[in-house]
Design a protein around this motif. Structure first.
Motif, PDB file in Angstrom:
ATOM      1  N   ALA A  95       0.855  -1.183   0.000  1.00 16.79           N
ATOM      2  CA  ALA A  95       0.000   0.000   0.000  1.00 16.79           C
ATOM      3  C   ALA A  95       0.896   1.239   0.000  1.00 16.79           C
ATOM      4  O   ALA A  95       2.022   1.204   0.488  1.00 16.79           O
ATOM      5  CB  ALA A  95      -0.930   0.013   1.215  1.00 16.79           C
ATOM      6  N   GLU A  96       0.382   2.319  -0.566  1.00 15.92           N
ATOM      7  CA  GLU A  96       1.187   3.524  -0.713  1.00 15.92           C
ATOM      8  C   GLU A  96       1.248   4.327   0.577  1.00 15.92           C
ATOM      9  O   GLU A  96       0.299   4.342   1.380  1.00 15.92           O
ATOM     10  CB  GLU A  96       0.617   4.400  -1.829  1.00 15.92           C
ATOM     11  CG  GLU A  96       0.729   3.789  -3.203  1.00 15.92           C
ATOM     12  CD  GLU A  96       0.220   4.696  -4.301  1.00 15.92           C
ATOM     13  OE1 GLU A  96      -0.339   5.780  -3.988  1.00 15.92           O
ATOM     14  OE2 GLU A  96       0.371   4.346  -5.488  1.00 15.92           O
ATOM     15  N   ALA A  97       2.382   4.982   0.782  1.00 19.88           N
ATOM     16  CA  ALA A  97       2.549   5.865   1.938  1.00 19.88           C
ATOM     17  C   ALA A  97       1.462   6.938   1.927  1.00 19.88           C
ATOM     18  O   ALA A  97       1.049   7.428   0.874  1.00 19.88           O
ATOM     19  CB  ALA A  97       3.933   6.507   1.905  1.00 19.88           C
ATOM     20  N   GLY A  98       0.992   7.280   3.117  1.00 18.36           N
ATOM     21  CA  GLY A  98      -0.083   8.255   3.247  1.00 18.36           C
ATOM     22  C   GLY A  98      -1.442   7.628   3.461  1.00 18.36           C
ATOM     23  O   GLY A  98      -2.409   8.333   3.770  1.00 18.36           O
ATOM     24  N   HIS A  99      -1.523   6.307   3.304  1.00 17.23           N
ATOM     25  CA  HIS A  99      -2.778   5.592   3.531  1.00 17.23           C
ATOM     26  C   HIS A  99      -2.608   4.638   4.708  1.00 17.23           C
ATOM     27  O   HIS A  99      -1.538   4.061   4.902  1.00 17.23           O
ATOM     28  CB  HIS A  99      -3.185   4.801   2.290  1.00 17.23           C
ATOM     29  CG  HIS A  99      -3.420   5.659   1.084  1.00 17.23           C
ATOM     30  ND1 HIS A  99      -4.546   6.424   0.915  1.00 17.23           N
ATOM     31  CD2 HIS A  99      -2.637   5.886  -0.010  1.00 17.23           C
ATOM     32  CE1 HIS A  99      -4.472   7.076  -0.230  1.00 17.23           C
ATOM     33  NE2 HIS A  99      -3.319   6.772  -0.813  1.00 17.23           N
TER      34      HIS A  99
END
Length: 283
Positions: A95-99
């Motif tokens: 999963a992408e950073a910030g989530h």
């Protein structure tokens, strides 16, 4: 959520024991205002020999993405650490950073969890990683995206500053890995840019894990084996304040040896059926 059948010769206690032995003792980061973790339950104390090694540092658990036993091992590690109240966060390459799932209740449904993580099922099948994620959510442990957002990859590819973020020999090995990983089908002009993306992804995962540390608890970082390698990946992007240990799950059918010092421990899993990855890429 019930646990799946245990891996052959590798129960949850054994998994966690191996991780803790790899972890050893570490200096905890500065105290924060959170309340201390709840006491361990009697069931979680079954692996008492490693209990004296707590608190652990950041634990990096490397996987082969198409090895179901590796995701099952991850779930067992999350369950065992979560049962002890010893897990501050799970950081994912998937999963992408910030989530992240911070703020979701323990009984949140999979739809809400996937939305919170902006999950990309085409890249990372939920059926494979969902049980790992939901194990953490049910334990009240936040799951955090750590990967470099796709929107930033083009900039990373074009930025030569990333070349200096790792030693020259590491950069050369990253470029060679890009070529080998794409079975010699990637034009050589793209090697440097692809290596920069890999380095930027490692740096993003390293930052997410470092930020998630809490006193007396572990951050469990789950990523591909190449990302977690001590000689090549995420650990190169920390300063001396971050103590980490690396465990890499490897199928017994894997023949390429790990370089000395790449991991603190290897967790063997059952052999995988032979596949010709390059044939699929050529198609």
């Amino acid at each position: 959520m019930p646990l799946p059948p245990l891996l052959p010769r590798l129960c949850a206690a054994t998994v966690l024991s191996a991780l803790m032995v790899a972890a050893g003792c570490s200096n905890a980061p500065p105290a924060d205002t959170r309340s201390p973790p709840p006491p361990a339950t009697p069931a979680a104390d079954a692996a008492a020999p490693w209990a004296a090694l707590l608190p652990p540092p950041v634990l990096l658990l490397g996987e082969q993405h198409d090895a179901p036993d590796h995701q099952r091992l991850q779930r067992e590690a999350v369950a065992a650490l979560g049962a002890r109240g010893a897990l501050s966060a799970v950081v994912l390459e998937m999963a992408e950073a910030g989530h992240g799932t911070q703020g979701l209740p323990r009984d949140a449904g999979e739809t809400a969890v996937r939305a919170a993580l902006a999950w990309n099922d085409a890249a990372w099948p939920w059926e494979r990683y969902g049980p790992v994620v939901m194990e953490a959510v049910r334990a009240g442990v936040p799951v955090l995206g750590g990967n470099l957002p796709r929107a930033r990859m083009r900039d990373a590819m074009r930025d030569p500053a990333w070349d200096a973020r790792v030693p020259p020999d590491v950069l050369r090995r990253q470029i060679a890995a890009m070529d080998a990983g794409h079975c010699g089908l990637l034009p050589s002009s793209q090697w440097p840019g692809m290596a920069r993306i890999q380095i930027a992804r490692d740096a993003s995962l390293a930052r997410a894990a470092a930020d998630a540390r809490r006193p007396g608890q572990a951050v469990l970082l789950i990523a591909g084996a190449e990302h977690v390698r001590r000689d090549l990946g995420i650990p190169l992007h920390w300063d001396g304040s971050v103590r980490s240990r690396v465990a890499i799950a490897r199928a017994r059918s894997t023949t390429e040896p790990l370089p000395e010092g790449a991991a603190d421990t290897v967790l063997p899993t059952p052999a995988l059926p032979p596949t010709d990855r390059c044939a699929a890429l050529r198609k």
